[in-house]
Design a protein around this motif. Sequence first.
Motif, PDB file in Angstrom:
ATOM      1  N   LEU A  66      14.112  41.924  49.286  1.00  0.00           N
ATOM      2  CA  LEU A  66      13.697  41.008  48.228  1.00  0.00           C
ATOM      3  C   LEU A  66      12.718  39.996  48.806  1.00  0.00           C
ATOM      4  O   LEU A  66      12.956  39.437  49.870  1.00  0.00           O
ATOM      5  CB  LEU A  66      14.918  40.263  47.663  1.00  0.00           C
ATOM      6  CG  LEU A  66      14.615  39.101  46.705  1.00  0.00           C
ATOM      7  CD1 LEU A  66      14.097  39.636  45.368  1.00  0.00           C
ATOM      8  CD2 LEU A  66      15.861  38.238  46.499  1.00  0.00           C
ATOM      9  N   PHE A  67      11.608  39.777  48.103  1.00  0.00           N
ATOM     10  CA  PHE A  67      10.686  38.697  48.432  1.00  0.00           C
ATOM     11  C   PHE A  67      10.881  37.582  47.407  1.00  0.00           C
ATOM     12  O   PHE A  67      10.944  37.841  46.200  1.00  0.00           O
ATOM     13  CB  PHE A  67       9.226  39.167  48.381  1.00  0.00           C
ATOM     14  CG  PHE A  67       8.775  39.912  49.598  1.00  0.00           C
ATOM     15  CD1 PHE A  67       8.518  39.248  50.790  1.00  0.00           C
ATOM     16  CD2 PHE A  67       8.588  41.285  49.551  1.00  0.00           C
ATOM     17  CE1 PHE A  67       8.089  39.937  51.920  1.00  0.00           C
ATOM     18  CE2 PHE A  67       8.158  41.981  50.675  1.00  0.00           C
ATOM     19  CZ  PHE A  67       7.906  41.306  51.854  1.00  0.00           C
ATOM     20  N   ARG A  83      14.735  46.702  40.674  1.00  0.00           N
ATOM     21  CA  ARG A  83      15.220  46.258  39.368  1.00  0.00           C
ATOM     22  C   ARG A  83      16.685  45.841  39.447  1.00  0.00           C
ATOM     23  O   ARG A  83      17.093  44.848  38.843  1.00  0.00           O
ATOM     24  CB  ARG A  83      15.039  47.389  38.345  1.00  0.00           C
ATOM     25  CG  ARG A  83      15.397  47.019  36.917  1.00  0.00           C
ATOM     26  CD  ARG A  83      14.967  48.118  35.943  1.00  0.00           C
ATOM     27  NE  ARG A  83      15.321  47.760  34.592  1.00  0.00           N
ATOM     28  CZ  ARG A  83      16.496  48.034  34.019  1.00  0.00           C
ATOM     29  NH1 ARG A  83      17.418  48.684  34.721  1.00  0.00           N
ATOM     30  NH2 ARG A  83      16.756  47.683  32.768  1.00  0.00           N
ATOM     31  N   GLU A  84      17.474  46.582  40.204  1.00  0.00           N
ATOM     32  CA  GLU A  84      18.895  46.275  40.337  1.00  0.00           C
ATOM     33  C   GLU A  84      19.113  44.901  40.949  1.00  0.00           C
ATOM     34  O   GLU A  84      19.939  44.109  40.474  1.00  0.00           O
ATOM     35  CB  GLU A  84      19.579  47.336  41.204  1.00  0.00           C
ATOM     36  CG  GLU A  84      21.061  47.064  41.430  1.00  0.00           C
ATOM     37  CD  GLU A  84      21.709  48.062  42.384  1.00  0.00           C
ATOM     38  OE1 GLU A  84      22.894  47.878  42.694  1.00  0.00           O
ATOM     39  OE2 GLU A  84      21.014  49.006  42.823  1.00  0.00           O
ATOM     40  N   GLU A  90      19.211  37.539  38.135  1.00  0.00           N
ATOM     41  CA  GLU A  90      19.047  36.958  36.796  1.00  0.00           C
ATOM     42  C   GLU A  90      20.405  36.573  36.210  1.00  0.00           C
ATOM     43  O   GLU A  90      20.545  35.528  35.559  1.00  0.00           O
ATOM     44  CB  GLU A  90      18.356  37.978  35.885  1.00  0.00           C
ATOM     45  CG  GLU A  90      18.164  37.508  34.450  1.00  0.00           C
ATOM     46  CD  GLU A  90      17.025  36.523  34.276  1.00  0.00           C
ATOM     47  OE1 GLU A  90      17.087  35.736  33.317  1.00  0.00           O
ATOM     48  OE2 GLU A  90      16.085  36.555  35.094  1.00  0.00           O
ATOM     49  N   ALA A  91      21.409  37.384  36.479  1.00  0.00           N
ATOM     50  CA  ALA A  91      22.745  37.147  35.916  1.00  0.00           C
ATOM     51  C   ALA A  91      23.368  35.848  36.418  1.00  0.00           C
ATOM     52  O   ALA A  91      24.229  35.267  35.745  1.00  0.00           O
ATOM     53  CB  ALA A  91      23.665  38.323  36.241  1.00  0.00           C
ATOM     54  N   VAL A  92      22.940  35.382  37.591  1.00  0.00           N
ATOM     55  CA  VAL A  92      23.489  34.130  38.129  1.00  0.00           C
ATOM     56  C   VAL A  92      22.457  32.999  38.126  1.00  0.00           C
ATOM     57  O   VAL A  92      22.612  31.989  38.805  1.00  0.00           O
ATOM     58  CB  VAL A  92      24.039  34.342  39.561  1.00  0.00           C
ATOM     59  CG1 VAL A  92      25.231  35.280  39.533  1.00  0.00           C
ATOM     60  CG2 VAL A  92      22.961  34.873  40.509  1.00  0.00           C
ATOM     61  N   GLY A  93      21.388  33.203  37.361  1.00  0.00           N
ATOM     62  CA  GLY A  93      20.409  32.138  37.182  1.00  0.00           C
ATOM     63  C   GLY A  93      19.365  32.008  38.262  1.00  0.00           C
ATOM     64  O   GLY A  93      18.665  30.997  38.340  1.00  0.00           O
TER      65      GLY A  93
END
Length: 243
Positions: A66-67, A83-84, A90-93
Motif C-alpha cells: 500500500l502507498f 481493491r481489497e 475505507e471501512a475504518v475511515g
Amino acid sequence: MSIFQKCQLFADRSWKTVSDMPRETFEFWKDQSNNGAKKVTDHSNFIQTTKEVLKGFAPDIPLAHLFLLTDQQGDILYLQGSREILIRLEAVGINVNASLSAANAGINAISLAMYLNDMVVVEGHEHTLEIFREWTCLCVPIPLPDNEVGYLDLSFQKGVHIQFAIPLLKHISWLIQSKMTYEQHTDQLQKLEMFNLSKRELEVAQYWLYNKSVLHISHVLGIAEGTVRNTLKKVYRKTGVHK
C-alpha cells in the motif's frame, strides 16, 4: 533486471524507528487515537506527480503493498493498493482527507516521520491503530516547493524483510521531488519571458533559479562574477523583484 536487483538489498541502518522517540512522547502518542478528517488544500500537482512516478514502480513490486501520500499535516491525499486493502481501510475511515497525524491516529509511520523529519520504519505491534498492526510501514518526508513537506508511506504485511524497500522508497521520493522542482522552475522561466529579458539575463536568471552561486554561474557562462551580479540587478529591476 528487476528494480529490486538494482537496489542494495542489505545496508547499514539508514532509517529511524519508534525507539528513536523519547519515552514520554511514545507513551503520550499511544493514547492518541481519535481519527478525524480535515479538508485537503490544493495539492493536485503533488498528487498527479506521485501517481505518474508510482506508475513506473508499483507493477514491479511482487508483494501485496500500500502507498499512502499525505500533506504536511498528515492528511491523506492519495492511496494506492489492491481493491481489497482499500475497502478494508475505507471501512475504518482511512481514506482521502483522513488524518494520520499523532493527535488523530497515534503512532504510525507518517506521524513518526513528521516528528523525526527522517525516513522511518514502524513495525506492526508499534502502531496505535489496530488495522496497521498487521503491517510493517516505511515513510519518507518529501521536501516540496514553497518550504512545504509531504510524506510517502509504503506498507507491507508484517514479516516481510523490508531492506529492499528502503532504497526503493528513497528513490521514488527523490523522483517526485526532482520532477516537482523542475516543473516549478520551468513555470518560473516561462513567466520570466514576459519581462523582455536579454538572452544573457535569461541565462543568468535560469541558473539563479536553480540556486547556483555567482561563482558557479560565472564559470559556466565564462563571464566575470561582477558581470553576473550586475546582470542579476538588471533582472531584479525588470521583474520588480527585490533581493
